[in-house]
Scaffold this motif. Sequence first.
Motif, PDB file in Angstrom:
ATOM      1  N   TYR A  71       0.600   5.266  -7.864  1.00 26.40           N
ATOM      2  CA  TYR A  71       0.792   3.814  -8.012  1.00 26.40           C
ATOM      3  C   TYR A  71      -0.536   3.145  -8.339  1.00 26.40           C
ATOM      4  CZ  TYR A  71       2.299  -0.990  -7.212  1.00 26.40           C
ATOM      5  OH  TYR A  71       2.594  -2.304  -7.379  1.00 26.40           O
ATOM      6  N   ILE A  72      -0.483   2.151  -9.231  1.00 29.84           N
ATOM      7  CA  ILE A  72      -1.657   1.347  -9.592  1.00 29.84           C
ATOM      8  C   ILE A  72      -1.285  -0.118  -9.430  1.00 29.84           C
ATOM      9  CG2 ILE A  72      -3.211   0.644 -11.460  1.00 29.84           C
ATOM     10  CD1 ILE A  72      -2.839   3.452 -12.642  1.00 29.84           C
ATOM     11  N   GLY A  73      -2.177  -0.883  -8.799  1.00 26.66           N
ATOM     12  CA  GLY A  73      -1.929  -2.311  -8.621  1.00 26.66           C
ATOM     13  C   GLY A  73      -3.199  -3.109  -8.828  1.00 26.66           C
ATOM     14  N   LYS A  74      -3.053  -4.414  -8.962  1.00 27.91           N
ATOM     15  CA  LYS A  74      -4.215  -5.304  -9.083  1.00 27.91           C
ATOM     16  C   LYS A  74      -4.165  -6.314  -7.954  1.00 27.91           C
ATOM     17  CE  LYS A  74      -2.429  -9.384 -10.411  1.00 27.91           C
ATOM     18  NZ  LYS A  74      -2.736 -10.700  -9.814  1.00 27.91           N
ATOM     19  N   ALA A  75      -5.321  -6.907  -7.651  1.00 21.77           N
ATOM     20  CA  ALA A  75      -5.391  -7.859  -6.548  1.00 21.77           C
ATOM     21  C   ALA A  75      -6.416  -8.937  -6.834  1.00 21.77           C
ATOM     22  CB  ALA A  75      -5.753  -7.131  -5.251  1.00 21.77           C
ATOM     23  N   LYS A  76      -6.110 -10.134  -6.393  1.00 26.19           N
ATOM     24  CA  LYS A  76      -7.099 -11.215  -6.400  1.00 26.19           C
ATOM     25  C   LYS A  76      -8.107 -10.985  -5.287  1.00 26.19           C
ATOM     26  CE  LYS A  76      -7.432 -16.255  -5.875  1.00 26.19           C
ATOM     27  NZ  LYS A  76      -6.644 -17.510  -5.655  1.00 26.19           N
ATOM     28  N   ASN A  77      -7.625 -10.425  -4.170  1.00 26.73           N
ATOM     29  CA  ASN A  77      -8.447 -10.122  -3.010  1.00 26.73           C
ATOM     30  C   ASN A  77      -8.033  -8.744  -2.523  1.00 26.73           C
ATOM     31  OD1 ASN A  77      -9.239  -9.864  -0.205  1.00 26.73           O
ATOM     32  ND2 ASN A  77      -9.559 -12.071  -0.135  1.00 26.73           N
ATOM     33  N   LEU A  78      -8.876  -7.732  -2.759  1.00 27.18           N
ATOM     34  CA  LEU A  78      -8.506  -6.352  -2.439  1.00 27.18           C
ATOM     35  C   LEU A  78      -8.228  -6.163  -0.949  1.00 27.18           C
ATOM     36  CD1 LEU A  78     -11.023  -4.482  -4.750  1.00 27.18           C
ATOM     37  CD2 LEU A  78      -8.534  -4.198  -4.810  1.00 27.18           C
ATOM     38  N   ARG A  79      -9.030  -6.780  -0.081  1.00 26.81           N
ATOM     39  CA  ARG A  79      -8.816  -6.599   1.353  1.00 26.81           C
ATOM     40  C   ARG A  79      -7.461  -7.166   1.771  1.00 26.81           C
ATOM     41  NH1 ARG A  79     -13.151  -8.586   5.769  1.00 26.81           N
ATOM     42  NH2 ARG A  79     -14.449  -7.255   4.432  1.00 26.81           N
ATOM     43  N   GLN A  80      -7.140  -8.348   1.272  1.00 26.12           N
ATOM     44  CA  GLN A  80      -5.868  -8.963   1.633  1.00 26.12           C
ATOM     45  C   GLN A  80      -4.688  -8.188   1.065  1.00 26.12           C
ATOM     46  OE1 GLN A  80      -4.987 -12.870  -0.126  1.00 26.12           O
ATOM     47  NE2 GLN A  80      -4.264 -13.549   1.864  1.00 26.12           N
ATOM     48  N   ARG A  81      -4.789  -7.804  -0.209  1.00 21.09           N
ATOM     49  CA  ARG A  81      -3.659  -7.120  -0.854  1.00 21.09           C
ATOM     50  C   ARG A  81      -3.399  -5.761  -0.227  1.00 21.09           C
ATOM     51  NH1 ARG A  81       0.588  -6.345  -1.728  1.00 21.09           N
ATOM     52  NH2 ARG A  81       1.688  -5.884  -3.667  1.00 21.09           N
ATOM     53  N   LEU A  82      -4.430  -4.943  -0.087  1.00 12.46           N
ATOM     54  CA  LEU A  82      -4.227  -3.615   0.484  1.00 12.46           C
ATOM     55  C   LEU A  82      -3.864  -3.707   1.962  1.00 12.46           C
ATOM     56  CD1 LEU A  82      -7.027  -1.612  -1.339  1.00 12.46           C
ATOM     57  CD2 LEU A  82      -4.565  -1.332  -1.596  1.00 12.46           C
ATOM     58  N   GLY A  83      -4.347  -4.754   2.627  1.00 10.65           N
ATOM     59  CA  GLY A  83      -3.974  -4.944   4.024  1.00 10.65           C
ATOM     60  C   GLY A  83      -2.489  -5.172   4.213  1.00 10.65           C
ATOM     61  N   SER A  84      -1.822  -5.680   3.166  1.00 11.18           N
ATOM     62  CA  SER A  84      -0.380  -5.925   3.264  1.00 11.18           C
ATOM     63  C   SER A  84       0.424  -4.633   3.316  1.00 11.18           C
ATOM     64  CB  SER A  84       0.090  -6.783   2.083  1.00 11.18           C
ATOM     65  OG  SER A  84       0.029  -6.053   0.862  1.00 11.18           O
ATOM     66  N   TYR A  85      -0.218  -3.479   2.993  1.00  8.78           N
ATOM     67  CA  TYR A  85       0.471  -2.189   3.023  1.00  8.78           C
ATOM     68  C   TYR A  85       0.355  -1.501   4.388  1.00  8.78           C
ATOM     69  CZ  TYR A  85       0.640  -2.316  -2.116  1.00  8.78           C
ATOM     70  OH  TYR A  85       0.880  -2.652  -3.431  1.00  8.78           O
ATOM     71  N   ARG A  86      -0.346  -2.102   5.330  1.00  5.93           N
ATOM     72  CA  ARG A  86      -0.595  -1.400   6.589  1.00  5.93           C
ATOM     73  C   ARG A  86       0.675  -1.170   7.405  1.00  5.93           C
ATOM     74  NH1 ARG A  86      -5.149  -5.012   9.263  1.00  5.93           N
ATOM     75  NH2 ARG A  86      -3.710  -6.573   8.409  1.00  5.93           N
ATOM     76  N   VAL A  87       1.581  -2.134   7.397  1.00  6.38           N
ATOM     77  CA  VAL A  87       2.787  -2.029   8.229  1.00  6.38           C
ATOM     78  C   VAL A  87       3.994  -1.675   7.369  1.00  6.38           C
ATOM     79  CG1 VAL A  87       4.334  -3.264   9.784  1.00  6.38           C
ATOM     80  CG2 VAL A  87       1.869  -3.689   9.877  1.00  6.38           C
ATOM     81  N   ALA A  88       4.731  -0.661   7.780  1.00  8.21           N
ATOM     82  CA  ALA A  88       5.915  -0.214   7.039  1.00  8.21           C
ATOM     83  C   ALA A  88       7.160  -0.530   7.859  1.00  8.21           C
ATOM     84  CB  ALA A  88       5.825   1.281   6.741  1.00  8.21           C
ATOM     85  N   ASN A  89       7.571  -1.796   7.844  1.00 10.04           N
ATOM     86  CA  ASN A  89       8.757  -2.232   8.575  1.00 10.04           C
ATOM     87  C   ASN A  89       9.986  -1.990   7.699  1.00 10.04           C
ATOM     88  OD1 ASN A  89      10.946  -3.848   9.558  1.00 10.04           O
ATOM     89  ND2 ASN A  89       9.487  -5.006  10.799  1.00 10.04           N
ATOM     90  N   PRO A  90      10.891  -1.086   8.091  1.00 10.22           N
ATOM     91  CA  PRO A  90      12.047  -0.762   7.241  1.00 10.22           C
ATOM     92  C   PRO A  90      13.003  -1.920   7.022  1.00 10.22           C
ATOM     93  CG  PRO A  90      12.274   0.224   9.426  1.00 10.22           C
ATOM     94  CD  PRO A  90      10.883  -0.322   9.350  1.00 10.22           C
ATOM     95  N   ASP A  91      12.935  -2.964   7.863  1.00 11.78           N
ATOM     96  CA  ASP A  91      13.820  -4.117   7.695  1.00 11.78           C
ATOM     97  C   ASP A  91      13.263  -5.127   6.700  1.00 11.78           C
ATOM     98  OD1 ASP A  91      15.670  -3.171   9.580  1.00 11.78           O
ATOM     99  OD2 ASP A  91      14.461  -3.977  11.225  1.00 11.78           O
TER     100      ASP A  91
END
Length: 246
Positions: free
Chosen positions: A45-65
Amino acid sequence: MTGGQTLLFPDAKPLVERLGADFFRQLPKRPGVYLMRDHTEAIVYIGKAKNLRQRLGSYRVANPDRVPKRLLRLLKCVVRIDYQECTDENAALAQEASLLRELKPRFNRAGVWPAPAKVLAWKLERDGITLCLQNKAEEGWTCHGPLKGGASIMLASLVRVFWALTCAERGLIGMPAGWFHGRLPETIHLPAQGIQAETWLTALTTQPELTTAAMLSTIAAGHQGWQLELLSQDLESLTLFYRPRR
Protein backbone atom coordinates in the motif's frame (compact mmCIF):
# COMPACT_ATOMS: atom_id res chain seq x y z
CA MET A 1 -19.85 -2.85 37.00
CA THR A 2 -18.61 0.60 37.95
CA GLY A 3 -19.40 3.77 36.02
CA GLY A 4 -15.73 4.21 35.07
CA GLN A 5 -15.22 0.71 33.67
CA THR A 6 -14.07 0.63 30.04
CA LEU A 7 -14.05 -2.07 27.38
CA LEU A 8 -13.27 -5.58 28.64
CA PHE A 9 -11.26 -6.25 25.50
CA PRO A 10 -9.36 -3.24 24.11
CA ASP A 11 -9.12 -2.73 20.36
CA ALA A 12 -6.28 -4.52 18.60
CA LYS A 13 -3.20 -2.49 17.65
CA PRO A 14 -1.29 -4.77 15.25
CA LEU A 15 1.01 -2.05 13.89
CA VAL A 16 1.92 -0.78 17.36
CA GLU A 17 2.75 -4.36 18.36
CA ARG A 18 5.00 -4.88 15.33
CA LEU A 19 6.57 -1.44 14.90
CA GLY A 20 6.50 -0.15 18.48
CA ALA A 21 4.92 2.98 19.93
CA ASP A 22 8.17 4.92 19.43
CA PHE A 23 7.83 4.56 15.65
CA PHE A 24 4.62 6.60 15.69
CA ARG A 25 5.97 9.17 18.17
CA GLN A 26 9.03 10.00 16.06
CA LEU A 27 7.18 10.51 12.78
CA PRO A 28 7.55 14.04 11.34
CA LYS A 29 4.60 16.40 11.28
CA ARG A 30 5.26 17.12 7.62
CA PRO A 31 3.74 16.24 4.23
CA GLY A 32 4.97 13.05 2.64
CA VAL A 33 4.24 9.62 1.22
CA TYR A 34 4.36 6.30 3.03
CA LEU A 35 4.93 2.75 1.77
CA MET A 36 3.60 -0.26 3.67
CA ARG A 37 5.40 -3.60 3.23
CA ASP A 38 4.50 -7.18 4.07
CA HIS A 39 6.76 -9.97 5.40
CA THR A 40 8.22 -10.53 1.91
CA GLU A 41 9.25 -6.84 1.68
CA ALA A 42 6.68 -6.32 -1.09
CA ILE A 43 4.98 -2.91 -1.06
CA VAL A 44 1.29 -3.56 -0.47
CA TYR A 45 0.00 0.00 0.00
CA ILE A 46 1.12 3.56 -0.80
CA GLY A 47 -0.48 6.68 0.64
CA LYS A 48 0.14 10.41 0.97
CA ALA A 49 -0.31 12.68 3.97
CA LYS A 50 -0.43 16.35 4.83
CA ASN A 51 0.93 15.35 8.24
CA LEU A 52 2.72 11.99 8.35
CA ARG A 53 2.50 11.62 12.14
CA GLN A 54 -1.23 12.28 12.18
CA ARG A 55 -2.03 10.16 9.13
CA LEU A 56 0.00 7.11 10.10
CA GLY A 57 -1.20 7.47 13.68
CA SER A 58 -4.74 6.84 12.42
CA TYR A 59 -3.68 3.25 11.57
CA ARG A 60 -2.72 2.36 15.14
CA VAL A 61 -6.14 1.06 16.22
CA ALA A 62 -7.89 -1.71 14.28
CA ASN A 63 -11.49 -1.54 15.52
CA PRO A 64 -13.53 -4.05 13.45
CA ASP A 65 -16.72 -2.02 13.99
CA ARG A 66 -15.25 1.19 12.54
CA VAL A 67 -12.58 0.02 10.08
CA PRO A 68 -13.42 -1.47 6.64
CA LYS A 69 -12.58 -5.16 6.24
CA ARG A 70 -10.11 -4.37 3.45
CA LEU A 71 -8.18 -2.06 5.77
CA LEU A 72 -8.21 -4.68 8.54
CA ARG A 73 -6.65 -7.18 6.12
CA LEU A 74 -4.02 -4.62 5.20
CA LEU A 75 -3.12 -3.87 8.83
CA LYS A 76 -2.76 -7.57 9.57
CA CYS A 77 -0.15 -8.09 6.83
CA VAL A 78 1.97 -4.94 7.23
CA VAL A 79 5.30 -5.49 9.01
CA ARG A 80 7.18 -2.36 7.97
CA ILE A 81 6.40 1.22 6.92
CA ASP A 82 8.81 3.46 5.02
CA TYR A 83 8.13 7.14 4.43
CA GLN A 84 9.47 10.02 2.39
CA GLU A 85 9.05 13.66 3.42
CA CYS A 86 7.91 16.14 0.75
CA THR A 87 8.00 19.92 0.54
CA ASP A 88 4.20 20.34 0.47
CA GLU A 89 0.90 18.57 -0.22
CA ASN A 90 1.13 18.97 -3.98
CA ALA A 91 4.58 17.40 -4.01
CA ALA A 92 3.29 14.52 -1.88
CA LEU A 93 0.33 14.00 -4.21
CA ALA A 94 2.60 13.97 -7.28
CA GLN A 95 5.03 11.53 -5.64
CA GLU A 96 2.19 9.25 -4.59
CA ALA A 97 0.75 9.23 -8.13
CA SER A 98 4.17 8.42 -9.62
CA LEU A 99 4.79 5.54 -7.18
CA LEU A 100 1.29 4.14 -7.70
CA ARG A 101 1.70 4.03 -11.48
CA GLU A 102 5.10 2.37 -11.14
CA LEU A 103 4.49 -0.14 -8.34
CA LYS A 104 0.71 -0.86 -8.41
CA PRO A 105 0.40 -2.15 -4.80
CA ARG A 106 -2.36 -4.70 -4.36
CA PHE A 107 -4.26 -2.79 -1.64
CA ASN A 108 -4.42 0.46 -3.61
CA ARG A 109 -7.31 1.25 -5.91
CA ALA A 110 -7.45 4.94 -6.80
CA GLY A 111 -4.77 6.18 -9.15
CA VAL A 112 -3.28 2.80 -10.06
CA TRP A 113 -5.33 1.76 -13.06
CA PRO A 114 -6.75 4.26 -15.52
CA ALA A 115 -10.48 4.87 -15.26
CA PRO A 116 -12.87 6.71 -17.57
CA ALA A 117 -13.42 10.37 -16.69
CA LYS A 118 -16.67 11.13 -14.87
CA VAL A 119 -18.63 14.27 -14.06
CA LEU A 120 -20.06 14.95 -10.63
CA ALA A 121 -23.74 15.82 -11.07
CA TRP A 122 -26.25 17.14 -8.59
CA LYS A 123 -29.90 18.12 -8.69
CA LEU A 124 -31.92 20.06 -6.15
CA GLU A 125 -35.12 18.26 -5.11
CA ARG A 126 -38.08 19.32 -2.94
CA ASP A 127 -36.77 17.46 0.10
CA GLY A 128 -33.01 17.55 -0.43
CA ILE A 129 -30.29 17.10 -3.02
CA THR A 130 -29.39 14.15 -5.26
CA LEU A 131 -25.79 13.36 -6.25
CA CYS A 132 -24.30 10.95 -8.78
CA LEU A 133 -21.39 10.36 -11.15
CA GLN A 134 -22.19 10.46 -14.87
CA ASN A 135 -20.20 9.61 -17.98
CA LYS A 136 -21.18 12.98 -19.42
CA ALA A 137 -23.30 15.93 -18.33
CA GLU A 138 -27.01 15.17 -18.63
CA GLU A 139 -29.83 17.66 -19.05
CA GLY A 140 -31.41 18.87 -15.83
CA TRP A 141 -28.30 18.35 -13.71
CA THR A 142 -25.64 20.79 -12.49
CA CYS A 143 -22.26 19.24 -13.23
CA HIS A 144 -18.59 19.58 -12.31
CA GLY A 145 -15.87 17.87 -14.30
CA PRO A 146 -14.86 15.84 -16.13
CA LEU A 147 -13.03 14.27 -13.19
CA LYS A 148 -10.14 11.91 -13.78
CA GLY A 149 -8.88 9.29 -11.32
CA GLY A 150 -10.40 9.18 -7.85
CA ALA A 151 -13.90 10.43 -8.72
CA SER A 152 -15.62 7.66 -6.74
CA ILE A 153 -13.35 8.26 -3.72
CA MET A 154 -14.10 11.97 -3.90
CA LEU A 155 -17.85 11.27 -4.10
CA ALA A 156 -17.66 9.04 -1.00
CA SER A 157 -15.95 11.87 0.90
CA LEU A 158 -18.58 14.35 -0.28
CA VAL A 159 -21.41 12.09 0.83
CA ARG A 160 -19.94 11.63 4.32
CA VAL A 161 -19.35 15.38 4.67
CA PHE A 162 -22.81 16.38 3.44
CA TRP A 163 -24.43 13.72 5.60
CA ALA A 164 -22.62 15.24 8.59
CA LEU A 165 -23.82 18.71 7.58
CA THR A 166 -27.46 17.80 6.95
CA CYS A 167 -28.02 14.86 9.32
CA ALA A 168 -25.76 15.74 12.26
CA GLU A 169 -28.21 14.34 14.80
CA ARG A 170 -27.86 10.84 13.29
CA GLY A 171 -24.06 10.86 13.03
CA LEU A 172 -21.99 8.82 10.59
CA ILE A 173 -23.15 5.57 12.20
CA GLY A 174 -26.70 6.51 11.16
CA MET A 175 -25.86 6.47 7.44
CA PRO A 176 -27.63 3.90 5.23
CA ALA A 177 -25.90 0.53 5.04
CA GLY A 178 -22.63 0.65 3.10
CA TRP A 179 -22.53 4.43 2.64
CA PHE A 180 -19.96 4.98 5.39
CA HIS A 181 -17.50 2.72 3.56
CA GLY A 182 -18.18 4.25 0.14
CA ARG A 183 -20.49 1.50 -1.15
CA LEU A 184 -22.94 3.92 -2.71
CA PRO A 185 -25.99 3.44 -4.97
CA GLU A 186 -25.93 4.95 -8.47
CA THR A 187 -27.76 8.03 -7.18
CA ILE A 188 -27.47 9.32 -3.63
CA HIS A 189 -30.26 11.37 -2.08
CA LEU A 190 -29.44 13.51 0.95
CA PRO A 191 -32.56 14.71 2.79
CA ALA A 192 -33.33 18.27 3.94
CA GLN A 193 -31.31 21.45 3.54
CA GLY A 194 -30.77 20.74 -0.14
CA ILE A 195 -30.34 24.41 -1.02
CA GLN A 196 -27.51 24.76 1.50
CA ALA A 197 -25.83 21.60 0.15
CA GLU A 198 -25.99 22.97 -3.39
CA THR A 199 -24.44 26.24 -2.16
CA TRP A 200 -21.57 24.29 -0.57
CA LEU A 201 -21.01 22.32 -3.80
CA THR A 202 -20.87 25.46 -5.91
CA ALA A 203 -18.51 27.19 -3.47
CA LEU A 204 -16.15 24.18 -3.43
CA THR A 205 -15.38 24.64 -7.12
CA THR A 206 -14.34 28.30 -6.67
CA GLN A 207 -12.99 28.66 -3.11
CA PRO A 208 -12.08 25.17 -1.84
CA GLU A 209 -9.92 26.22 1.14
CA LEU A 210 -12.41 28.74 2.52
CA THR A 211 -15.37 26.44 1.87
CA THR A 212 -13.90 23.35 3.54
CA ALA A 213 -12.81 25.48 6.52
CA ALA A 214 -16.39 26.73 6.91
CA MET A 215 -17.70 23.16 6.56
CA LEU A 216 -15.31 21.92 9.26
CA SER A 217 -16.40 24.69 11.61
CA THR A 218 -20.05 23.71 11.11
CA ILE A 219 -19.37 19.97 11.44
CA ALA A 220 -17.24 20.38 14.59
CA ALA A 221 -20.26 21.73 16.45
CA GLY A 222 -22.09 18.40 16.14
CA HIS A 223 -19.34 15.76 15.95
CA GLN A 224 -16.33 14.71 17.96
CA GLY A 225 -13.78 11.92 18.35
CA TRP A 226 -13.20 9.51 15.49
CA GLN A 227 -16.10 10.91 13.45
CA LEU A 228 -14.62 14.42 13.43
CA GLU A 229 -11.16 13.01 12.63
CA LEU A 230 -12.48 11.10 9.63
CA LEU A 231 -14.50 14.06 8.37
CA SER A 232 -11.43 16.31 8.73
CA GLN A 233 -9.50 13.89 6.49
CA ASP A 234 -12.37 13.91 3.97
CA LEU A 235 -12.33 17.71 3.90
CA GLU A 236 -8.55 17.73 3.48
CA SER A 237 -8.91 15.45 0.46
CA LEU A 238 -11.70 17.60 -1.01
CA THR A 239 -9.59 20.75 -0.61
CA LEU A 240 -6.76 19.15 -2.55
CA PHE A 241 -9.13 17.71 -5.15
CA TYR A 242 -10.84 21.02 -5.89
CA ARG A 243 -7.74 23.21 -5.59
CA PRO A 244 -6.90 24.72 -9.01
CA ARG A 245 -3.87 23.08 -10.63
CA ARG A 246 -1.01 25.46 -11.42
